[in-house]
Design an enzyme around this catalytic site. Structure first.
Site, PDB file in Angstrom:
ATOM      1  CG  ASP A   1      -2.085  -0.878   1.160  1.00  0.00           C
ATOM      2  OD1 ASP A   1      -2.129  -1.716   0.235  1.00  0.00           O
ATOM      3  OD2 ASP A   1      -2.972  -0.775   2.026  1.00  0.00           O
TER       4      ASP A   1
ATOM      5  CG  HIS B   1       2.452  -0.123   4.429  1.00  0.00           C
ATOM      6  ND1 HIS B   1       2.308  -0.997   5.492  1.00  0.00           N
ATOM      7  CD2 HIS B   1       1.268   0.536   4.316  1.00  0.00           C
ATOM      8  CE1 HIS B   1       1.093  -0.868   6.000  1.00  0.00           C
ATOM      9  NE2 HIS B   1       0.436   0.060   5.308  1.00  0.00           N
TER      10      HIS B   1
END
Length: 304
Positions: A113, A258
């Protein structure tokens, strides 16, 4: 997803036994009678309380009574799952929200993300290339516009999903605002990848009625996760994070990582190759989120 401290993202935006005879029946009648009285007392008390609050008991609640204590508009606003005009139907009959996938196959989807970012995302892509591992990147539209050229040529074999335009909280947006946040990112990611994204991951994993309605109207499925890296718990124990991920994932897991953000997230990137190796030793195969969803067990395929 845990709130990000990345300044680039935060700056501008729940049988009774049968009676055995007449004596038993005589004994039981008062009990049932008492129960009936008790129910009537409860209902009478509730009615009295409503009357005291100025609510009239009719065959059904009226709009004014139903909304008297509501702090949210019934139509419009961020909680509503119907259009404000009450006459426009949703685009389709459903929108899916997926945390993981029920499958008998040892499949796992690795997701990243918040990118793309100029340093971290190329590093992640290099590890994935070296280990021949597909992943799904939920990209922020504004970042894709700024840094997409750095990664566009390396996205073959991977999937790109929508993480909104500027990583604002969709759960606080009206339908119109949510459509804008998702739609702007959609257009940018389509230009970047040459294909339209169909998966939406809301920032922080937050959802509201308007988010679901916007996702439906824009043709998206909502993808969350059922396992995440927990980087901040392992900053002093990187090997512990590798062990945690390798040991805790199950078939059908959607794993959250991430590719930008606070520096503690580098713990996961540094251990990424070891995690991939460890999970493969356990017999796991890495796939994109769409491939994972397509592999859902027959009994649950229609639910996803």
């Amino acid at each position: 997803m845990p709130p990000t401290n990345d300044p680039e993202l935060t700056a501008s935006e729940p049988d009774s036994a049968p009676s055995s005879g007449p004596h038993d029946q005589l004994v039981e009648r008062p009990v049932e009678h008492d129960r009936a009285l008790s129910r009537r007392r409860v209902l009478s008390g509730a009615a009295a309380a409503l009357a005291g609050a100025g609510v009239t008991l009719t065959g059904e609640f009226g709009y004014a009574e139903a909304t008297a204590d509501s702090k949210l508009p019934v139509y419009g606003g961020y909680a509503a799952t119907v259009h404000a005009d009450r006459s426009t139907p949703p685009r389709s009959s459903r929108v899916d929200v997926v945390w993981s996938v029920d499958t008998t196959r040892r499949l796992i989807a690795l997701t990243f993300d918040d990118g793309p970012a100029p340093n971290w995302t190329p590093r992640v892509l290099s590890i994935l290339a070296q280990t021949d591992t597909p992943a799904t990147f939920f990209m922020v539209g504004r970042r894709a516009r700024e840094y997409g050229r750095l990664v566009a040529h390396r996205l073959a074999g991977h999937e790109v999903g929508n993480h909104t335009w500027a990583h604002r909280d969709l759960a606080k947006m009206t339908y119109e605002q949510a459509c804008t946040a998702i739609g702007r990112a959609h257009n940018e990611l389509t230009r970047l990848c040459g294909r339209e994204p169909t998966l939406l991951r809301p920032p922080y994993g937050h959802l509201s009625g308007s988010t679901l309605l916007a996702a439906n109207d824009l043709g998206y499925q909502v993808v969350l996760w059922n396992r995440q890296m927990l980087e901040s718990r392992f900053t002093q124990n990187p090997d512990g994070l590798v062990d945690y991920i390798v040991e805790s994932c199950d078939p059908g897991t959607i794993l959250l990582a991430h590719d930008t953000g606070p520096v503690d997230r580098l713990v996961a990137i540094r251990g990424l190759a070891a995690m991939i190796t460890g999970l493969r030793r356990r017999g796991f195969e890495f796939v994109t989120v769409s491939e994972l969803m397509a592999a859902a067990a027959p009994a649950t395929a229609t639910a996803h």
